[in-house]
Design an enzyme around this catalytic site. Structure first.
Site, short mmCIF file in Angstrom:
data_model
loop_
_atom_site.label_atom_id
_atom_site.label_comp_id
_atom_site.label_asym_id
_atom_site.label_seq_id
_atom_site.Cartn_x
_atom_site.Cartn_y
_atom_site.Cartn_z
N ARG A 127 0.84 -1.19 0.00
CA ARG A 127 0.00 0.00 0.00
C ARG A 127 0.88 1.25 0.00
O ARG A 127 2.06 1.18 0.37
CB ARG A 127 -0.92 0.02 1.23
CG ARG A 127 -1.99 -1.06 1.23
CD ARG A 127 -2.72 -1.08 2.56
NE ARG A 127 -3.74 -2.13 2.61
CZ ARG A 127 -4.32 -2.55 3.73
NH1 ARG A 127 -3.98 -2.01 4.89
NH2 ARG A 127 -5.24 -3.50 3.67
N ARG A 221 -9.80 5.53 6.00
CA ARG A 221 -8.58 4.98 5.39
C ARG A 221 -8.58 5.13 3.88
O ARG A 221 -7.51 5.22 3.27
CB ARG A 221 -8.43 3.48 5.75
CG ARG A 221 -8.14 3.25 7.20
CD ARG A 221 -7.59 1.87 7.49
NE ARG A 221 -8.26 0.76 6.81
CZ ARG A 221 -8.06 -0.52 7.13
NH1 ARG A 221 -7.24 -0.83 8.12
NH2 ARG A 221 -8.67 -1.48 6.48
N ARG A 232 -15.70 -6.00 5.25
CA ARG A 232 -14.87 -5.77 6.44
C ARG A 232 -15.74 -5.48 7.67
O ARG A 232 -15.45 -5.98 8.77
CB ARG A 232 -13.89 -4.62 6.21
CG ARG A 232 -12.72 -5.01 5.33
CD ARG A 232 -11.65 -3.92 5.31
NE ARG A 232 -10.51 -4.31 4.51
CZ ARG A 232 -9.48 -5.02 4.95
NH1 ARG A 232 -9.46 -5.43 6.21
NH2 ARG A 232 -8.48 -5.32 4.15
#
Length: 282
Positions: A127, A221, A232
């Site tokens: 990431r 995020r 999630r």
């Protein structure tokens, strides 16, 4: 003569129910009190408190006292520690997505010495902002499966379609150096480690202050699509039910990161102070 008789008679008179006792003689005043032997009262100079001319009472020195005590006890005193140093421990930190596991780990890394934070191997892409070898060891799927085949991993799991695992060698090397081990894993990894390590490791469950706060962190995020967020959040709700399988729970509230890290440090200190220490064998 008459006076003597009267005196004798007066001593024997008894009134009804009230006897009168007249002493035959009265106490005499102390004579020659000033002539008492001064030497019998006088203290020697060495025993007069506060006398600047008195000699101090000689006490044995510390070495003399120690030798005397050792002689009387029949054994010597040792300077060795009364208790051995605490064992190295393995701390497993886990929790649902969005509770701030990475934030707690990074802060703990800054403020606590003597800890080694195991770098997990993963097959997922890197990431933005992540560093290979610091955040994760980024490997290909084939490389990861090769590590599994060679039994190089303490545990591994398939999480959201990508592999994650903990290298054994890394743990063994740093425990040999006397450092405590910190593992940051997901709930699935924590369950596997509990089966492997049992009660020899310390399991800490991180939670947000509320479900809403947890979901907001996931949204902030900006790393998942709406569909991925749905997965999630649904998974996080299920993972909270596993809290009962952990040793400790720490709330990581928004803006209270230091409090959460202090709690984790307190847990480590408490574990290191236990009379019956955990023993980890990997």
């Amino acid at each position: 003569m008459i006076r003597k008789l009267c005196s004798s008679f007066s001593r024997s008179i008894i009134f009804p129910n009230k006897p009168i006792f007249i002493p035959r003689s009265f106490p005499q005043p102390l004579r020659h009190s000033s002539a008492l032997s001064y030497s019998s009262l006088k203290m020697t100079d060495t025993h007069i408190p506060g006398n600047p001319n008195s000699s101090p009472i000689q006490s044995p020195t510390k070495p003399e006292s120690l030798r005397s005590l050792e002689f009387q006890l029949g054994s010597s005193f040792t300077a060795d520690p009364i208790i051995p140093p605490p064992n190295q421990i393995v701390i497993v930190i886990s929790g649902p997505s969005g509770v701030g596991k990475d934030a707690v780990i990074n802060k703990l890394r800054e403020v606590r010495e003597g800890l080694h934070f195991v770098v997990t191997a993963t097959s997922r892409p890197m990431r933005p902002g992540e560093v290979d070898g610091k955040d994760y060891f980024f490997v290909s799927r084939d490389q990861f499966l090769s590590m599994v085949e060679n039994e190089e991993l303490l545990e591994y799991a398939l999480v959201y379609g990508e592999y994650k695992g903990i290298p054994k060698k890394q743990i063994q090397e740093f425990m040999a150096k006397g450092e405590d081990i910190v593992l940051r894993v997901d709930i699935q990894g924590a369950q596997t480690l509990r089966r492997i390590l049992g009660n020899s490791a310390v399991f800490i469950f991180l939670v947000a202050e509320s479900e809403l706060a947890m979901v907001e962190r996931l949204i902030d995020r900006k790393t998942e699509s709406q569909e991925e967020l749905l997965v999630r959040v649904a998974t996080a709700r299920e993972e909270v039910r596993h809290l009962k399988n952990f040793d400790y729970v720490v709330v990581n509230a928004k803006g209270r990161l230091d409090d959460a890290v202090n709690r984790v440090e307190s847990i480590i200190d408490a574990e290191k102070s236990k009379v019956h220490q955990r023993i980890v064998r990997i």
